[in-house]
Design a protein around this motif. Structure first.
Motif, short mmCIF file in Angstrom:
data_model
loop_
_atom_site.label_atom_id
_atom_site.label_comp_id
_atom_site.label_asym_id
_atom_site.label_seq_id
_atom_site.Cartn_x
_atom_site.Cartn_y
_atom_site.Cartn_z
N GLY A 84 -15.64 7.97 -49.78
CA GLY A 84 -14.42 8.31 -49.03
C GLY A 84 -14.24 7.57 -47.71
O GLY A 84 -13.32 7.89 -46.95
N PHE A 85 -15.06 6.60 -47.44
CA PHE A 85 -14.90 5.85 -46.19
C PHE A 85 -13.96 4.67 -46.39
O PHE A 85 -13.89 4.09 -47.47
CB PHE A 85 -16.25 5.41 -45.65
N LYS A 86 -13.26 4.31 -45.32
CA LYS A 86 -12.33 3.18 -45.38
C LYS A 86 -13.13 1.89 -45.13
O LYS A 86 -13.75 1.72 -44.08
CB LYS A 86 -11.25 3.32 -44.30
N VAL A 87 -13.09 1.03 -46.12
CA VAL A 87 -13.94 -0.15 -46.10
C VAL A 87 -13.09 -1.42 -46.20
O VAL A 87 -12.18 -1.50 -47.03
CB VAL A 87 -14.92 -0.12 -47.30
N ARG B 280 -29.86 1.82 -51.80
CA ARG B 280 -30.70 2.68 -50.95
C ARG B 280 -30.12 2.78 -49.53
O ARG B 280 -29.95 3.87 -48.99
CB ARG B 280 -32.13 2.10 -50.87
N VAL B 281 -29.78 1.63 -48.97
CA VAL B 281 -29.25 1.62 -47.61
C VAL B 281 -27.91 2.36 -47.58
O VAL B 281 -27.61 3.11 -46.65
CB VAL B 281 -29.11 0.18 -47.08
N ALA B 282 -27.11 2.17 -48.63
CA ALA B 282 -25.81 2.84 -48.68
C ALA B 282 -26.00 4.35 -48.66
O ALA B 282 -25.24 5.07 -47.98
CB ALA B 282 -25.04 2.42 -49.94
N SER B 283 -27.01 4.86 -49.36
CA SER B 283 -27.19 6.31 -49.37
C SER B 283 -27.57 6.82 -47.97
O SER B 283 -27.13 7.87 -47.54
CB SER B 283 -28.23 6.73 -50.43
N ARG B 284 -28.37 6.03 -47.24
CA ARG B 284 -28.71 6.39 -45.85
C ARG B 284 -27.47 6.34 -44.97
O ARG B 284 -27.27 7.17 -44.10
CB ARG B 284 -29.77 5.44 -45.30
N MET B 285 -26.64 5.32 -45.21
CA MET B 285 -25.43 5.18 -44.38
C MET B 285 -24.44 6.30 -44.64
O MET B 285 -23.81 6.81 -43.71
CB MET B 285 -24.75 3.84 -44.65
N VAL B 286 -24.31 6.67 -45.91
CA VAL B 286 -23.36 7.74 -46.23
C VAL B 286 -23.77 9.02 -45.51
O VAL B 286 -22.93 9.69 -44.88
CB VAL B 286 -23.27 7.97 -47.76
N GLU B 287 -25.07 9.32 -45.54
CA GLU B 287 -25.56 10.50 -44.79
C GLU B 287 -25.18 10.39 -43.32
O GLU B 287 -24.68 11.34 -42.71
CB GLU B 287 -27.10 10.55 -44.83
N LEU C 198 -22.93 8.44 -41.78
CA LEU C 198 -21.50 8.41 -41.48
C LEU C 198 -20.90 9.81 -41.58
O LEU C 198 -20.04 10.18 -40.80
CB LEU C 198 -20.77 7.47 -42.44
N LYS C 199 -21.39 10.58 -42.56
CA LYS C 199 -20.88 11.94 -42.71
C LYS C 199 -21.22 12.76 -41.47
O LYS C 199 -20.38 13.49 -40.95
CB LYS C 199 -21.46 12.60 -43.96
N LYS C 200 -22.45 12.57 -41.00
CA LYS C 200 -22.88 13.31 -39.81
C LYS C 200 -22.08 12.87 -38.59
O LYS C 200 -21.53 13.67 -37.85
CB LYS C 200 -24.37 13.07 -39.57
N GLU C 201 -21.99 11.57 -38.40
CA GLU C 201 -21.35 11.06 -37.18
C GLU C 201 -19.84 11.19 -37.23
O GLU C 201 -19.18 11.22 -36.20
CB GLU C 201 -21.77 9.61 -36.94
N GLY C 202 -19.29 11.24 -38.47
CA GLY C 202 -17.85 11.36 -38.61
C GLY C 202 -17.33 12.73 -38.18
O GLY C 202 -16.20 12.87 -37.73
N LYS C 203 -18.19 13.73 -38.34
CA LYS C 203 -17.74 15.10 -38.06
C LYS C 203 -17.70 15.35 -36.56
O LYS C 203 -18.42 14.75 -35.79
CB LYS C 203 -18.68 16.13 -38.73
#
Ligand SMILES: Cc1cc2nc3c(=O)[nH]c(=O)nc-3n(C[C@H](O)[C@H](O)[C@H](O)COP(=O)(O)OP(=O)(O)OC[C@H]3O[C@@H](n4cnc5c(N)ncnc54)[C@H](O)[C@@H]3O)c2cc1C
Lengths: 568, 223
Positions: free
Chosen positions: A28-31, A554-561, A563-568
């Motif tokens: 769901g991130f704008k890329v 692997r890195v994407a899964s870390r980033m998704v975590e 971004l979700k945290k920092e996005g909120k």
């Protein structure tokens, strides 16, 4: 004026950039995905050797976008060797990157590759390092990459087999009867011929059509979408989310920083050659090990005068290729068809056998411990490629009647080869710098067609590598000889495969000796990631593309975590 | 002044063939180095070429003057002469090269290659007192072998020979839509007619030239 900020800008759409674009846009991130080459559609992949293999369809031309290469050390006269202009070190120039025209030999690393320093101890003249992650950390993402890209194979037991939870998602491809002969030959020598997994669909998978067993695979794009290119497997699905803004023909020239030293935007040339600036919260670089180092070295600022995030001076250092070696076995069809009628009748393109018995040696009796893989295959059927090879050059070269004789002989031959994918020890003498640090004798700085300095690569091989590759070539030739061909021809026993790259933004725990942390995030610039092969502290003894893709997942899964945290 | 400085000093952009045969790939890229060392071929005075002084050169070809085309034709005929199988001229290799060097991406190669034709002609004049196109096959082979094929690897002559062989192979073994490989003569000789069938043949109305023309490599800066 910068374009409105998006969540993430990714630069480069190949093995590293593709999975990242896929995962982030799905979450769901704008890329925005910037890719310097064009976006080919499947129907543009035609079996035309001139177009595909001999012009700038896939690779930039060396007078437009050169790389500079030189050997390390001093020449006889005591000077440094001069740089030569070359296409070496480019993998691609199109959406999907090198994965579009690769051959798709897909292997996993072994657990031992992740702790090479521990296993080898200190190696004089080499910067061997353990990885900050283990095989177990990457394993689930290998599984994911194999599924999402579509890998066909069969994981049989053998001494060097890496642990895996599941077999490959697709059954192995059909193979030529020669595969069984290679198996027998290896067995009679006490070794193991294992099926080579391929990033090629043996069956329909996620709406993509399977392989049609045409003979033109490596160096071509697949017109059926059966190859595991990120352009066929991931980017179309990422575009469907509506979150991915793919911008082909857009060449990134700089990543800028804000006053806090965070990555702020990417400056790039758009398809009309106009400069644009795209701001983003996170920036992911994935241009290949050589080109990512170049882009970051070009990204200079007051805060980072030596290149973005380069406080340690490690950027561009410890460049890795794969150790090369190759021999060929020639079988005269008219002579050998009585024994093996299928030499004449079968055009099955795949042999798909590998040998990893010399991946890791129990001691250094032969002068090395970390070896690599032997991969068996038919030589490429491209006729211009073959014909130019037959003509040879210099004293060995022939033309006229003699050349035509060689061509007729070729028509009556089947030629099998093996290649080796060997460890390449990192040295201080193998690195990337910018061409502005390496002016020509006349004081000129070599630039590309955009007017930007180019990557200048110095290669200094560790002597252990050369012992290793010679040893592997000799073992491979034993296998070939066992098949009783009419001729065994050694193509090379040293050298490096420059389309397999790693190392320039090495990951590690210590910011003083590495550029990236274990999440492939810059130690210094906290919103900057690098996900092509640059992160690898060592190259393993395999082709690396599946590993690059798995690591990007692997890195994407870390980033998704994050971004979700920092996005909120 | 001749139309081009026809010494191999003109190989300012060193042309070489680069092999990218790793990983089951089958690529030989046409490469060129822009500032690498270059070797002047000789200090010999340049004989005037007919049509190269005063009046503009006459030509019925796309890239070459009639004289250049004659030298080219003679050269490719020596690389792949007709014997029991068709040769380069039967496959229209000379026509292919004339057309291929019109491509925008190869504009630098065009200069280098044409310069080399002049050097070949001149060298033949010095060695055998006759222009290359007029020389006997034995004389032609002698010049090609001694002065070009076996010249030092760093020399312009060596590189030009390399380019000549590579372009000849393209014209003999490339897709026929580019004008060479007439009647698939080259593919038949090499056995690619068999492979090609299974590879899924290119559709009969395919025209590779049009695709090449559309190749632009990013950012509107031309190729
Ligand atoms: C003929 C061939 C056969 C191969 N076969 C195999 C194989 O069988 N098995 C295997 O494991 N590997 C194989 N490879 C290697 C494989 O292609 C690479 O390992 C892989 O693609 C590397 O991934 P990457 O993400 O680092 O780079 P790439 O996949 O090449 O992606 C990098 C992308 O970044 C783009 N880019 C670069 N700089 C910029 C910039 N400044 N701005 C915007 N975009 C930029 C490039 O155009 C490119 O598309 C093969 C390669 C080739 C050429």
């Amino acid at each position: 004026m910068a374009l409105d900020p998006v969540d993430v800008v990714i630069i480069g759409s190949g093995a590293g950039g593709g999975p990242m674009a896929f995962e982030l846009s799905k979450a769901g991130f704008k890329v925005v995905l910037l890719e310097k080459g064009p976006h080919y559609q499947q129907q543009e992949f035609v079996h035309d050797e001139i177009l595909n293999s001999r012009r700038n369809f896939f690779m930039p031309l060396p007078w437009d976008e050169p790389h500079l290469f030189r050997p390390g050390g001093k020449s006889k006269s005591g000077d440094e060797h001069p740089f030569k202009h070359t296409n070496d070190g480019w993998t691609a120039n199109c959406v999907g990157g090198g994965t579009v025209h690769m051959s798709g030999y897909f292997y996993r690393l072994k657990p031992i590759d992740f702790r090479l320093r521990t296993e080898l101890g200190a190696v004089k003249g080499a910067n061997v390092a353990d990885w900050p992650i283990t095989y177990e950390d990457l394993e689930p993402f290998y599984e994911k990459a194999e599924f999402e890209l579509g890998v066909s194979g069969n994981a049989v037991p053998h001494p060097m087999r890496e642990p895996r939870k599941k077999n490959y998602p697709l059954p192995p491809l059909r193979e030529h009867p020669m595969a069984q002969e290679v198996e027998k030959a290896c067995k009679s020598l006490g070794w193991h011929a294992i099926p080579t997994a391929r990033g090629i669909l043996s069956q329909e998978h996620q709406g993509r059509a399977p392989c049609t067993y045409c003979t033109l695979c490596g160096s071509y794009g697949c017109e059926h979408g059966a190859k595991a290119s990120t352009g066929a497997a991931l980017i179309p699905r990422a575009l469907k989310t509506g979150n991915l803004d793919l911008r082909p023909r857009c060449m990134a020239k700089e990543v800028t920083v804000d006053e806090k030293g965070r990555a702020k935007s990417v400056i790039y040339f758009d398809p009309d050659g106009k400069e644009q600036e795209q701001a983003a919260k996170y920036i992911v670089v994935s241009c290949t090990a050589i080109e990512s180092a170049r882009l970051l070295l070009m990204s200079k600022s007051n805060r980072f005068p030596n290149g973005l995030g380069n406080d340690s001076g490690q950027l561009g250092k410890n460049l890795l290729f794969s150790s090369f070696g190759e021999s060929r076995a020639h079988f005269k069809v008219s002579k050998q068809k009585e024994r093996w009628p299928w030499l004449e009748t079968s055009r099955e393109p795949f042999i798909n056998r590998s040998c990893q018995d010399f991946y890791w040696m129990p001691d250094d009796k032969f002068g090395f411990r970390k070896g690599g893989t032997l991969g068996f295959m038919w030589t490429h059927p491209n006729p211009i490629f073959a014909g130019a090879g037959l003509a040879k050059r210099g004293k060995e070269g022939v033309f006229g009647k003699a050349l035509k004789e060689r061509m007729r002989e070729y028509r009556d031959s089947r030629i099998m080869q093996f290649e080796i994918y060997g460890e390449f020890l990192p040295t201080d003498g193998t690195y990337v710098m910018l061409s502005d640090k390496a002016p020509t004798k006349e004081g000129k700085v070599v630039t590309d067609k955009y007017g930007l300095p180019v990557a200048a690569v110095t290669v200094t091989r560790h002597p252990t590598d050369l012992k290793m590759s010679k040893f592997l070539v000799e073992r491979g030739e034993e296998v070939l000889a066992n098949l009783q061909p009419d001729k065994v021809e050694r193509i090379g026993e040293s050298g490096e495969t420059t389309i397999l790259q790693g190392g320039t933004c090495r990951m590690g725990k210590d910011p003083a000796t590495s550029f990236l942390d274990a999440d492939c995030k810059s130690h210094v610039v906290k919103n900057l990631y690098v996900v092509d092969g640059s992160f690898m502290p060592s190259i393993g003894g395999i082709p690396v593309t599946l590993t690059i893709a798995a690591n990007s997942f692997r890195v994407a899964s870390r980033m998704v975590e994050r971004l979700k945290k920092e996005g909120k | 002044m001749p139309r081009r400085s026809s010494s191999l000093k003109g190989l300012s952009r060193r042309v070489f063939v680069h092999r990218l045969a790793f990983m089951g790939g089958g690529v030989i890229l046409l490469g060129s180095a822009c500032t690498d060392e270059k070797k002047p071929s000789s200090k010999a005075p340049e004989p005037a070429k007919p049509g190269s002084q005063g009046a503009p050169p006459t030509t019925s070809h796309l890239t070459f003057t009639n004289e250049e085309f004659a030298v080219l034709s003679a050269a490719v005929d020596r690389i792949l002469p007709r014997d029991e199988d068709p040769g380069a001229l039967d496959a229209n290799v000379h026509g292919y090269i004339d057309a291929a060097l019109q491509a925008q991406q190869l504009r630098k190669m065009k200069e280098d290659f044409t310069g080399g034709l002049h050097a070949l002609d001149r060298r033949c004049g010095r060695m055998h007192k006759v222009g290359f196109a007029q020389a006997t096959p034995e004389q032609q082979d002698d010049v090609l072998k001694v002065a070009f094929k076996e010249a030092p690897e760093s020399s312009g002559e060596y590189k030009w020979y390399d380019l000549l062989v590579t372009l000849t192979m393209e014209g003999f073994l490339g897709d026929p839509s580019y004008g060479g490989n007439k009647n698939k003569a080259g593919w038949k000789l090499m056995g690619f007619d068999l492979v090609g069938k299974e590879a899924g043949e290119v559709s009969p109305d395919y025209d590779g030239k049009q695709h090449l023309d559309h190749l632009r490599c990013g950012s509107g800066k031309g190729c």
